[in-house]
Design an enzyme around this catalytic site. Structure first.
Site, PDB file in Angstrom:
ATOM      1  N   MET A  30      78.334 -74.878   7.497  1.00 35.21           N
ATOM      2  CA  MET A  30      79.221 -75.938   7.018  1.00 35.21           C
ATOM      3  C   MET A  30      79.906 -76.609   8.220  1.00 35.21           C
ATOM      4  O   MET A  30      80.948 -77.253   8.064  1.00 35.21           O
ATOM      5  CB  MET A  30      80.248 -75.373   6.042  1.00 35.21           C
ATOM      6  CG  MET A  30      79.565 -74.813   4.788  1.00 35.21           C
ATOM      7  SD  MET A  30      80.628 -74.755   3.343  1.00 35.21           S
ATOM      8  CE  MET A  30      81.903 -73.664   3.902  1.00 35.21           C
ATOM      9  N   GLY A  31      79.324 -76.431   9.411  1.00 31.84           N
ATOM     10  CA  GLY A  31      79.843 -77.104  10.594  1.00 31.84           C
ATOM     11  C   GLY A  31      81.043 -76.393  11.197  1.00 31.84           C
ATOM     12  O   GLY A  31      81.298 -75.230  10.903  1.00 31.84           O
ATOM     13  N   GLY A  36      79.420 -67.683  16.871  1.00 30.84           N
ATOM     14  CA  GLY A  36      78.723 -66.937  15.828  1.00 30.84           C
ATOM     15  C   GLY A  36      77.524 -67.723  15.319  1.00 30.84           C
ATOM     16  O   GLY A  36      76.422 -67.184  15.160  1.00 30.84           O
ATOM     17  N   HIS A  37      77.727 -69.029  15.070  1.00 33.12           N
ATOM     18  CA  HIS A  37      76.612 -69.871  14.615  1.00 33.12           C
ATOM     19  C   HIS A  37      75.539 -69.959  15.702  1.00 33.12           C
ATOM     20  O   HIS A  37      74.343 -69.915  15.418  1.00 33.12           O
ATOM     21  CB  HIS A  37      77.099 -71.287  14.309  1.00 33.12           C
ATOM     22  CG  HIS A  37      78.061 -71.379  13.172  1.00 33.12           C
ATOM     23  ND1 HIS A  37      79.375 -71.758  13.334  1.00 33.12           N
ATOM     24  CD2 HIS A  37      77.911 -71.142  11.851  1.00 33.12           C
ATOM     25  CE1 HIS A  37      79.976 -71.762  12.162  1.00 33.12           C
ATOM     26  NE2 HIS A  37      79.124 -71.392  11.243  1.00 33.12           N
ATOM     27  N   ARG A 187      87.351 -71.244  10.183  1.00 35.30           N
ATOM     28  CA  ARG A 187      88.734 -71.348   9.713  1.00 35.30           C
ATOM     29  C   ARG A 187      89.749 -70.917  10.780  1.00 35.30           C
ATOM     30  O   ARG A 187      90.913 -71.296  10.716  1.00 35.30           O
ATOM     31  CB  ARG A 187      88.944 -70.522   8.442  1.00 35.30           C
ATOM     32  CG  ARG A 187      88.256 -71.120   7.226  1.00 35.30           C
ATOM     33  CD  ARG A 187      88.604 -70.369   5.953  1.00 35.30           C
ATOM     34  NE  ARG A 187      88.099 -71.053   4.777  1.00 35.30           N
ATOM     35  CZ  ARG A 187      86.872 -70.913   4.285  1.00 35.30           C
ATOM     36  NH1 ARG A 187      86.020 -70.085   4.888  1.00 35.30           N
ATOM     37  NH2 ARG A 187      86.495 -71.568   3.207  1.00 35.30           N
TER      38      ARG A 187
END
Ligand code: PAF
Length: 281
Positions: A30-31, A36-37, A187
């Site tokens: 989700m951008g 981590g991504h 977040r």
């Protein structure tokens, strides 16, 4: 890196890779990308000829409109990060494109949504499964990579992939953490410096429970986690629990199993954070 926004163009992109004999690894996101991504992307690159990433903030999976409104969006920065990391294609569809002619399916989730995030976020997992189905439908990857930080999401997607006979392989990858143990999450960007420091208590709490796992009663391990969180007065626990590694059913005894999982969700400043660790006998 190709930048595509239309479902038909990403479908053609994958078809072309397949025609030339290659396989496609896929990282749906989700951008607001973080290490981590990028770790998921590198894992995908290690085993596939081509890798794609999607960025789509999926409205179906937000039960709190305020969370959706404030979810960080930074497409240009993300695009540059992916380019640098060697991503081959970024698929960033508009809502209208991904949900054209779409009627949500109500999936049988096998009870995997009965605890933890399920009761706290009604409709969340149906929203996740529906959008992942849409993304897979258009991207048609061989394998998709998801972080273990969202353990329940991963368990559910594995379950649905099996029960719905999805051809895509669903692969889980270890959580990437900051040096103080905080699990990387988009977040986290909304935490101020004080809240960011407080948030590290979640991993300390999981470690406190892990230290007692399989040696003390389940409730004692769980209480050790709760006691650790209580050292940060402004962190508000939603749940802290110990569950079966596969079914995610809450445990009251360790039984014969060799593995379990400790899970936590808590409000830290303006954001609700989740994390988990595997407990080994
Ligand atoms: O884990 C996420 O970022 C999202 O839940 C996902 C899998 C991209 C679906 O919107």
């Amino acid at each position: 890196m190709d930048f595509l926004t239309q479902p038909i163009t990403i479908a053609e992109w994958t078809a072309e890779v397949r025609r030339s004999g290659g396989s496609v690894g896929f990282v749906p996101t989700m951008g607001a990308l973080h290490e981590g991504h990028l770790d998921l992307l590198h894992r995908a690159k290690a085993v596939h000829a081509k890798v794609g990433c999607s960025i789509f903030v999926n409205p179906l999976q937000f039960s709190d409109p305020n969370d959706l409104k404030h979810y960080p969006r930074q497409l240009e920065r993300d695009r540059a990060l992916l380019e640098k990391a060697g991503c081959d294609v970024l698929f960033a569809p508009e809502k209208e494109a991904i949900f054209a002619d779409f009627r949500p399916t109500v999936y049988a989730l096998g009870g995997l949504d009965a605890h933890w995030e399920g009761p706290s976020r009604p409709g969340h997992f149906q929203g996740v499964v529906n959008v992942v189905e849409r993304l897979f439908h258009y991207v048609r990857p061989n394998e998709a990579f998801f972080g273990e930080k969202d353990r329940q999401q991963l368990a559910l997607l594995r379950y649905i992939a099996r029960s719905e006979r999805w051809p895509e392989r669903v692969t889980g990858c270890p959580t990437v953490r900051a040096t103080d143990g905080l699990a990387l999450s988009s977040r986290n960007a909304r935490l101020n410096p004080e809240e960011r420091k407080q948030a590290a208590v979640l991993h300390r709490a999981l470690k406190a429970a892990a230290a007692l796992a399989f040696r003390e009663p389940v409730e004692k391990a769980r209480q050790a986690g709760l006691d650790a969180i209580a050292t940060e007065a402004s962190v508000v626990v939603d749940y802290f629990g110990i569950a079966d590694h596969e079914t995610l059913e809450p445990l009251t005894t360790w039984g014969e199993r060799d593995k379990a999982v400790a899970l936590v969700a808590a409000q830290v400043g303006p954001v609700r954070l989740i994390d988990n660790v595997t407990l080994q006998r």
